[in-house]
Design a protein around this motif. Sequence first.
Motif, mmCIF file in Angstrom:
data_model
loop_
_atom_site.group_PDB
_atom_site.id
_atom_site.type_symbol
_atom_site.label_atom_id
_atom_site.label_comp_id
_atom_site.label_asym_id
_atom_site.label_seq_id
_atom_site.Cartn_x
_atom_site.Cartn_y
_atom_site.Cartn_z
ATOM 1 N N ASP A 46 0.811 -1.218 0.000
ATOM 2 C CA ASP A 46 0.000 0.000 0.000
ATOM 3 C C ASP A 46 0.848 1.273 0.000
ATOM 4 O OD1 ASP A 46 1.005 -0.334 2.543
ATOM 5 O OD2 ASP A 46 -0.847 0.235 3.562
ATOM 6 N N ASP A 47 2.135 1.127 -0.187
ATOM 7 C CA ASP A 47 3.043 2.281 -0.195
ATOM 8 C C ASP A 47 2.898 3.017 -1.515
ATOM 9 O OD1 ASP A 47 5.253 4.041 -0.048
ATOM 10 O OD2 ASP A 47 6.355 2.593 1.158
ATOM 11 N N ARG A 48 2.749 4.307 -1.447
ATOM 12 C CA ARG A 48 2.592 5.110 -2.663
ATOM 13 C C ARG A 48 3.885 5.800 -3.080
ATOM 14 N NH1 ARG A 48 -3.550 7.201 -2.604
ATOM 15 N NH2 ARG A 48 -4.386 5.206 -1.973
ATOM 16 N N THR A 49 4.972 5.428 -2.454
ATOM 17 C CA THR A 49 6.268 5.998 -2.813
ATOM 18 C C THR A 49 6.628 5.567 -4.229
ATOM 19 O OG1 THR A 49 6.977 5.861 -0.503
ATOM 20 C CG2 THR A 49 8.711 6.091 -2.158
ATOM 21 N N ASP A 50 7.119 6.480 -5.022
ATOM 22 C CA ASP A 50 7.580 6.177 -6.371
ATOM 23 C C ASP A 50 8.743 5.190 -6.263
ATOM 24 O OD1 ASP A 50 8.667 6.152 -8.939
ATOM 25 O OD2 ASP A 50 9.111 8.290 -8.971
ATOM 26 N N PRO A 51 8.632 3.987 -6.844
ATOM 27 C CA PRO A 51 9.702 3.000 -6.733
ATOM 28 C C PRO A 51 11.052 3.513 -7.233
ATOM 29 C CG PRO A 51 7.732 1.963 -7.606
ATOM 30 C CD PRO A 51 7.470 3.443 -7.563
ATOM 31 N N ALA A 52 11.049 4.323 -8.281
ATOM 32 C CA ALA A 52 12.304 4.866 -8.811
ATOM 33 C C ALA A 52 12.927 5.845 -7.818
ATOM 34 C CB ALA A 52 12.057 5.554 -10.149
ATOM 35 N N LYS A 67 13.163 15.188 -9.163
ATOM 36 C CA LYS A 67 13.671 15.572 -10.488
ATOM 37 C C LYS A 67 15.133 15.190 -10.699
ATOM 38 C CE LYS A 67 10.324 19.169 -11.184
ATOM 39 N NZ LYS A 67 10.013 20.488 -11.655
ATOM 40 N N ASP A 68 15.707 14.449 -9.768
ATOM 41 C CA ASP A 68 17.092 14.004 -9.896
ATOM 42 C C ASP A 68 17.220 13.122 -11.139
ATOM 43 O OD1 ASP A 68 19.380 12.042 -9.433
ATOM 44 O OD2 ASP A 68 19.652 13.402 -7.724
ATOM 45 N N PRO A 69 18.272 13.281 -11.939
ATOM 46 C CA PRO A 69 18.441 12.466 -13.149
ATOM 47 C C PRO A 69 18.469 10.959 -12.860
ATOM 48 C CG PRO A 69 19.989 14.297 -13.153
ATOM 49 C CD PRO A 69 19.314 14.306 -11.812
ATOM 50 N N ALA A 70 18.981 10.557 -11.708
ATOM 51 C CA ALA A 70 18.999 9.129 -11.358
ATOM 52 C C ALA A 70 17.579 8.591 -11.224
ATOM 53 C CB ALA A 70 19.782 8.910 -10.065
ATOM 54 N N VAL A 71 16.682 9.395 -10.689
ATOM 55 C CA VAL A 71 15.283 8.983 -10.551
ATOM 56 C C VAL A 71 14.670 8.791 -11.934
ATOM 57 C CG1 VAL A 71 12.999 9.642 -9.677
ATOM 58 C CG2 VAL A 71 15.051 10.133 -8.310
#
Length: 168
Positions: A46-52, A67-71
């Motif tokens: 149920d976690d809504r954190t963006d996996p990336a 907005k980090d390029p790694a993300v």
Amino acid sequence: MRRGAQLAAACLLLSACGEAGEGGSQPATVVARHDAGAMPAWLAPDDRTDPALWLAARAAGRLVPAKDPAVARLRAALARAAPRFIKDPRMIANRTAQVLDMLHAAGLPGEAEPILDGLMGIAAAAGARQLYGSLGQHYVNTRIAGAAHRDAVDRLSTKYAPQSLKQP
């Protein structure tokens, strides 16, 4: 009087906790403390954190901006991975983190994006959707046996390639 009120409140709280866990008609109430400055150890269903974002923060050892390029790179890699695997991006991120943890525990280097790309290549060679966790475990075992990243991916791609011949 104040101590008596505190004791009464504690008793009321404890009695309410017991009812929900013992078949009471009310759902259990869970009280959790969430530190907004820390990422969870794993992404729950149920976690809504963006996996990336989570993978990038885990790799950096700190929170990173969305907005980090790694993300962006990890988001693209997870999007490319989704059609190759049976699991969703959240589980792919969790399994990638596990692969990294196992590699690091064995004293081996590893980064999320090359591992994602490598396991996608293996799945592509198989010609069918794969279980990410199983491929990840085979990858770790191959690395621990002495193979470098590219060699492990090549060996596993060869091993999994015959599966594509079995598909109708």
